[in-house]
Design a protein around this motif. Structure first.
Motif, PDB file in Angstrom:
ATOM      1  N   ALA A  50      19.401 -26.640  63.483  1.00 45.20           N
ATOM      2  CA  ALA A  50      18.529 -27.322  64.445  1.00 45.20           C
ATOM      3  C   ALA A  50      19.027 -27.076  65.867  1.00 45.20           C
ATOM      4  O   ALA A  50      18.221 -26.825  66.778  1.00 45.20           O
ATOM      5  N   LEU A  51      20.331 -27.123  66.071  1.00 40.01           N
ATOM      6  CA  LEU A  51      20.901 -26.848  67.386  1.00 40.01           C
ATOM      7  C   LEU A  51      20.622 -25.412  67.810  1.00 40.01           C
ATOM      8  O   LEU A  51      20.253 -25.146  68.948  1.00 40.01           O
ATOM      9  N   ARG A  52      20.744 -24.486  66.878  1.00 42.10           N
ATOM     10  CA  ARG A  52      20.460 -23.075  67.168  1.00 42.10           C
ATOM     11  C   ARG A  52      18.983 -22.892  67.538  1.00 42.10           C
ATOM     12  O   ARG A  52      18.662 -22.190  68.493  1.00 42.10           O
ATOM     13  N   LEU A  53      18.096 -23.536  66.788  1.00 44.17           N
ATOM     14  CA  LEU A  53      16.662 -23.456  67.091  1.00 44.17           C
ATOM     15  C   LEU A  53      16.343 -24.056  68.454  1.00 44.17           C
ATOM     16  O   LEU A  53      15.545 -23.502  69.216  1.00 44.17           O
ATOM     17  N   ALA A  54      16.981 -25.177  68.784  1.00 44.41           N
ATOM     18  CA  ALA A  54      16.759 -25.811  70.087  1.00 44.41           C
ATOM     19  C   ALA A  54      17.234 -24.904  71.217  1.00 44.41           C
ATOM     20  O   ALA A  54      16.582 -24.811  72.265  1.00 44.41           O
ATOM     21  N   THR A  55      18.339 -24.218  71.002  1.00 49.24           N
ATOM     22  CA  THR A  55      18.861 -23.296  72.014  1.00 49.24           C
ATOM     23  C   THR A  55      17.932 -22.103  72.196  1.00 49.24           C
ATOM     24  O   THR A  55      17.660 -21.676  73.323  1.00 49.24           O
ATOM     25  N   ILE A  56      17.415 -21.570  71.091  1.00 47.27           N
ATOM     26  CA  ILE A  56      16.457 -20.460  71.160  1.00 47.27           C
ATOM     27  C   ILE A  56      15.220 -20.897  71.947  1.00 47.27           C
ATOM     28  O   ILE A  56      14.743 -20.184  72.831  1.00 47.27           O
ATOM     29  N   ALA A  57      14.705 -22.080  71.639  1.00 44.53           N
ATOM     30  CA  ALA A  57      13.523 -22.601  72.321  1.00 44.53           C
ATOM     31  C   ALA A  57      13.800 -22.820  73.804  1.00 44.53           C
ATOM     32  O   ALA A  57      12.975 -22.467  74.660  1.00 44.53           O
ATOM     33  N   ASP A  58      14.953 -23.375  74.105  1.00 48.36           N
ATOM     34  CA  ASP A  58      15.335 -23.627  75.488  1.00 48.36           C
ATOM     35  C   ASP A  58      15.442 -22.314  76.262  1.00 48.36           C
ATOM     36  O   ASP A  58      14.922 -22.191  77.372  1.00 48.36           O
ATOM     37  N   ASN A  59      16.087 -21.318  75.672  1.00 50.63           N
ATOM     38  CA  ASN A  59      16.236 -20.012  76.314  1.00 50.63           C
ATOM     39  C   ASN A  59      14.891 -19.318  76.520  1.00 50.63           C
ATOM     40  O   ASN A  59      14.718 -18.566  77.482  1.00 50.63           O
ATOM     41  N   ALA A  60      13.949 -19.578  75.629  1.00 51.15           N
ATOM     42  CA  ALA A  60      12.610 -18.986  75.748  1.00 51.15           C
ATOM     43  C   ALA A  60      11.751 -19.724  76.775  1.00 51.15           C
ATOM     44  O   ALA A  60      10.674 -19.272  77.135  1.00 51.15           O
ATOM     45  N   GLY A  61      12.219 -20.881  77.225  1.00 50.66           N
ATOM     46  CA  GLY A  61      11.499 -21.643  78.243  1.00 50.66           C
ATOM     47  C   GLY A  61      10.375 -22.510  77.720  1.00 50.66           C
ATOM     48  O   GLY A  61       9.599 -23.057  78.498  1.00 50.66           O
ATOM     49  N   ILE A  62      10.293 -22.675  76.398  1.00 46.65           N
ATOM     50  CA  ILE A  62       9.174 -23.448  75.849  1.00 46.65           C
ATOM     51  C   ILE A  62       9.448 -24.949  75.787  1.00 46.65           C
ATOM     52  O   ILE A  62       8.569 -25.715  75.408  1.00 46.65           O
ATOM     53  N   THR A  63      10.645 -25.371  76.193  1.00 47.60           N
ATOM     54  CA  THR A  63      10.944 -26.803  76.196  1.00 47.60           C
ATOM     55  C   THR A  63      10.703 -27.434  77.566  1.00 47.60           C
ATOM     56  O   THR A  63      10.755 -28.651  77.699  1.00 47.60           O
ATOM     57  N   ILE A  64      10.403 -26.612  78.552  1.00 46.62           N
ATOM     58  CA  ILE A  64      10.191 -27.117  79.910  1.00 46.62           C
ATOM     59  C   ILE A  64       8.951 -28.022  79.924  1.00 46.62           C
ATOM     60  O   ILE A  64       7.887 -27.648  79.454  1.00 46.62           O
ATOM     61  N   GLY A  65       9.129 -29.219  80.449  1.00 51.45           N
ATOM     62  CA  GLY A  65       8.022 -30.164  80.551  1.00 51.45           C
ATOM     63  C   GLY A  65       7.743 -30.930  79.266  1.00 51.45           C
ATOM     64  O   GLY A  65       6.796 -31.702  79.211  1.00 51.45           O
ATOM     65  N   CYS A  66       8.561 -30.715  78.259  1.00 54.82           N
ATOM     66  CA  CYS A  66       8.372 -31.402  76.967  1.00 54.82           C
ATOM     67  C   CYS A  66       9.360 -32.552  76.852  1.00 54.82           C
ATOM     68  O   CYS A  66      10.468 -32.485  77.371  1.00 54.82           O
ATOM     69  N   GLN A  67       8.950 -33.583  76.134  1.00 55.51           N
ATOM     70  CA  GLN A  67       9.892 -34.653  75.844  1.00 55.51           C
ATOM     71  C   GLN A  67      10.954 -34.103  74.898  1.00 55.51           C
ATOM     72  O   GLN A  67      10.620 -33.551  73.840  1.00 55.51           O
ATOM     73  N   PRO A  68      12.229 -34.232  75.254  1.00 55.93           N
ATOM     74  CA  PRO A  68      13.275 -33.623  74.438  1.00 55.93           C
ATOM     75  C   PRO A  68      13.348 -34.171  73.017  1.00 55.93           C
ATOM     76  O   PRO A  68      13.643 -33.433  72.083  1.00 55.93           O
ATOM     77  N   GLN A  69      13.011 -35.448  72.828  1.00 54.25           N
ATOM     78  CA  GLN A  69      13.104 -36.008  71.474  1.00 54.25           C
ATOM     79  C   GLN A  69      12.050 -35.401  70.550  1.00 54.25           C
ATOM     80  O   GLN A  69      12.305 -35.188  69.367  1.00 54.25           O
ATOM     81  N   GLY A  70      10.886 -35.090  71.079  1.00 52.65           N
ATOM     82  CA  GLY A  70       9.839 -34.457  70.270  1.00 52.65           C
ATOM     83  C   GLY A  70      10.219 -33.043  69.869  1.00 52.65           C
ATOM     84  O   GLY A  70      10.013 -32.633  68.723  1.00 52.65           O
ATOM     85  N   PHE A  71      10.782 -32.295  70.814  1.00 47.26           N
ATOM     86  CA  PHE A  71      11.168 -30.924  70.499  1.00 47.26           C
ATOM     87  C   PHE A  71      12.378 -30.912  69.570  1.00 47.26           C
ATOM     88  O   PHE A  71      12.461 -30.094  68.661  1.00 47.26           O
ATOM     89  N   ALA A  72      13.301 -31.831  69.777  1.00 47.97           N
ATOM     90  CA  ALA A  72      14.460 -31.923  68.885  1.00 47.97           C
ATOM     91  C   ALA A  72      14.007 -32.237  67.461  1.00 47.97           C
ATOM     92  O   ALA A  72      14.514 -31.657  66.497  1.00 47.97           O
ATOM     93  N   ALA A  73      13.051 -33.135  67.325  1.00 48.30           N
ATOM     94  CA  ALA A  73      12.527 -33.479  66.000  1.00 48.30           C
ATOM     95  C   ALA A  73      11.881 -32.266  65.340  1.00 48.30           C
ATOM     96  O   ALA A  73      12.046 -32.041  64.138  1.00 48.30           O
ATOM     97  N   ALA A  74      11.174 -31.461  66.120  1.00 50.93           N
ATOM     98  CA  ALA A  74      10.555 -30.248  65.587  1.00 50.93           C
ATOM     99  C   ALA A  74      11.617 -29.265  65.106  1.00 50.93           C
ATOM    100  O   ALA A  74      11.461 -28.623  64.059  1.00 50.93           O
ATOM    101  N   CYS A  75      12.711 -29.162  65.839  1.00 46.98           N
ATOM    102  CA  CYS A  75      13.810 -28.271  65.440  1.00 46.98           C
ATOM    103  C   CYS A  75      14.481 -28.760  64.154  1.00 46.98           C
ATOM    104  O   CYS A  75      14.803 -27.959  63.276  1.00 46.98           O
ATOM    105  N   VAL A  76      14.666 -30.062  64.057  1.00 44.19           N
ATOM    106  CA  VAL A  76      15.240 -30.632  62.822  1.00 44.19           C
ATOM    107  C   VAL A  76      14.296 -30.396  61.651  1.00 44.19           C
ATOM    108  O   VAL A  76      14.724 -30.021  60.552  1.00 44.19           O
TER     109      VAL A  76
END
Length: 107
Positions: free
Chosen positions: A35-61
């Motif tokens: 999940a941490l690796r997926l969150a890092t990939i998403a963050d590096n791709a810029g798709i987490t910008i403007g998103c609530q972090p808890q929602g994106f973290a839940a998606a990664c989990v």
């Protein structure tokens, strides 16, 4: 206020939410790491910008659990992350697009 006090602005990231979700859900280490690796990939791709972090973290989990055969429902993740199942699905779909693009680039 941060500008006046010349304090750095902290940008909320899904990686910062994962420890709490992992603890509350009692996730195994391999699911937490993925999940941490997926969150890092998403963050590096810029798709987490403007998103609530808890929602994106839940998606990664959710995706990490699915990949590793650890059953988690979107509903239980939504409850723990204080978000909706629709948000989890939306973020998971965005994550899958990035992962597919990375896999296509490698091949």
């Amino acid at each position: 206020m941060n500008v006046t006090l010349e304090l750095p602005t902290v940008v909320p990231r899904p990686q910062n939410v994962l420890p709490r979700l992992s603890k509350e859900l009692e996730l195994p280490d391999d699911v937490q790491y993925r999940a941490l690796r997926l969150a890092t990939i998403a963050d590096n791709a810029g798709i987490t910008i403007g998103c609530q972090p808890q929602g994106f973290a839940a998606a990664c989990v959710y995706e990490a659990g699915k990949e590793l055969g650890y059953p988690l429902t979107q509903r239980e993740l939504a409850d723990v992350a204080n978000t909706s199942t629709a948000t989890i699905r939306t973020h998971r779909n965005a994550l899958l697009e990035v992962l597919d693009a990375q896999n296509s680039a490698i091949q």
